[in-house]
Design a protein around this motif. Structure first.
Motif, PDB file in Angstrom:
ATOM      1  N   GLU A 158      -6.477  11.338  12.196  1.00  0.00           N
ATOM      2  CA  GLU A 158      -7.919  11.485  12.013  1.00  0.00           C
ATOM      3  C   GLU A 158      -8.337  11.052  10.606  1.00  0.00           C
ATOM      4  N   ALA A 159      -9.524  10.445  10.527  1.00  0.00           N
ATOM      5  CA  ALA A 159     -10.088  10.059   9.226  1.00  0.00           C
ATOM      6  C   ALA A 159     -10.761  11.273   8.607  1.00  0.00           C
TER       7      ALA A 159
ATOM      8  N   HIS B  95      -4.472  13.027   6.200  1.00  0.00           N
ATOM      9  CA  HIS B  95      -4.396  13.900   7.359  1.00  0.00           C
ATOM     10  C   HIS B  95      -2.934  14.062   7.744  1.00  0.00           C
TER      11      HIS B  95
ATOM     12  N   THR C 113      -7.849   8.271   6.287  1.00  0.00           N
ATOM     13  CA  THR C 113      -6.745   8.845   7.057  1.00  0.00           C
ATOM     14  C   THR C 113      -5.514   9.076   6.180  1.00  0.00           C
TER      15      THR C 113
END
Length: 326
Positions: free
Chosen positions: A154-155, A149, A176
């Motif tokens: 964010e994963a 990301h 991530t």
């Protein structure tokens, strides 16, 4: 009870003897290694993806933000540069004149003779919030490459398996920053890093169909030491990990989770490492110039350069794209 105790002792003894990373079989590198040396002075914004081409005796590495593949020859200290049109996450040799690379918009084959590229997979081409990061090949010649990301919050990234014909399969999601990935000497264990977790995970690797199972955490990296980035494995099945924000490469025993050695590097962000040289006894280390304060830039003027050290153990030959070693 007495017979049971004897059996338990025998079981433990044989278990340790059969385990390539048991404590008694591991070399104490602290007492054997040499000091870190400046190998090649450069100012890579984000040096990464170190891998040794044992056939040509060259170090392949990338500058992700500089958008270039580098091929470094330690014998004459030359560094060939191949510009690419997008950010380049990783590289793995295929033949003497070709390599597989991961760019922002997919997976490509790059010709190291004339620099031309051709796409073999457009995976994540439409996901503009991600880019590709680290990747290596499994013993069957498939490229395992992960995305990350861009905001690192964010994963939203994934790990993919790319076959030599370009067929692409998602193997993990909720990642991530996909990073270091290596296989044990017998090819039956895959080690993997998602950097923000500060963990090294292990998976059982199925050599017949190149799949993974039985996910577990084998190392918890202390954030005080930095964040785990690129990874290599030595001939004793022990892991070597670049430490982002950690000024070092660390050696971890995946069976105990212990840090066995730490090699200080004169760069704040240490990104990746690879065993090379004719005897695979030299550890080459990539670093980055980005994400440093003014004080850190002044303290580490060689940041972004390539470093080397003889760590006291040997590495293993890296698997190439499209070539099965099992």
């Amino acid at each position: 009870m007495r017979h049971f105790s004897i059996l338990v002792i025998l079981a433990i003894t044989f278990s340790c003897a059969d385990n390539p990373a048991s404590e008694k079989n591991i070399t104490d590198t602290k007492s054997l290694r040499t000091d870190v040396q400046l190998e090649f002075k450069t100012r890579a914004l984000l040096g990464e993806g170190a891998i040794w081409n044992y056939k040509t005796q060259e170090l392949y590495w990338v500058d992700i933000l500089g958008k270039r593949l580098n091929v470094y020859n330690p014998k004459n200290k030359s560094n060939r540069i191949f510009p690419v049109p997008y950010r380049i996450g990783t590289v793995v040799p295929q033949t003497d004149t070709t390599a597989v690379i991961g760019l922002d918009n997919g997976i490509y084959i790059l010709n190291t003779g004339h620099g031309g590229i051709r796409q073999i997979s457009n995976v994540e081409e439409e996901i503009l919030t991600n880019r590709f990061n680290d990747g290596k090949c499994d013993p069957n010649g498939n490229l395992w490459i992960g995305s990350m990301h861009l905001e690192e919050t964010e994963a939203a990234a994934s790990l993919y398996k790319v076959a030599p014909n370009g067929e692409t399969t998602k193997m993990l999601d909720n990642i991530t920053i996909s990073n270091g990935i290596v296989w044990s000497g017998d090819g039956r264990t895959m080690y993997y890093i998602d950097t923000p977790t500060s963990q090294i995970k292990a998976f059982d690797f199925n050599l017949k169909n190149s799949t993974i199972s039985n996910e577990r955490v084998v190392v918890e990296v202390d954030p005080a030491d930095g964040y785990p980035d690129g990874m290599a494995i030595d001939a004793e099945d022990v892991l070597w990990v670049g430490l982002w924000n950690g000024n070092a490469v660390a050696r971890y025993n995946p069976n105990t989770g212990k840090m066995l050695d730490k090699i200080e590097v004169p760069a704040h962000n240490v990104t990746a490492c690879a065993f090379g040289g004719e005897n695979l006894d030299i550890l080459y280390i990539t670093t980055a110039l980005i994400d440093m304060s003014e004080d850190e830039v002044a303290q580490y003027p060689l940041a972004g350069s390539i470093f080397s050290v003889k760590p006291g153990v040997k590495g293993v030959e890296s698997d190439f794209f499209g070539i099965s070693n099992k």
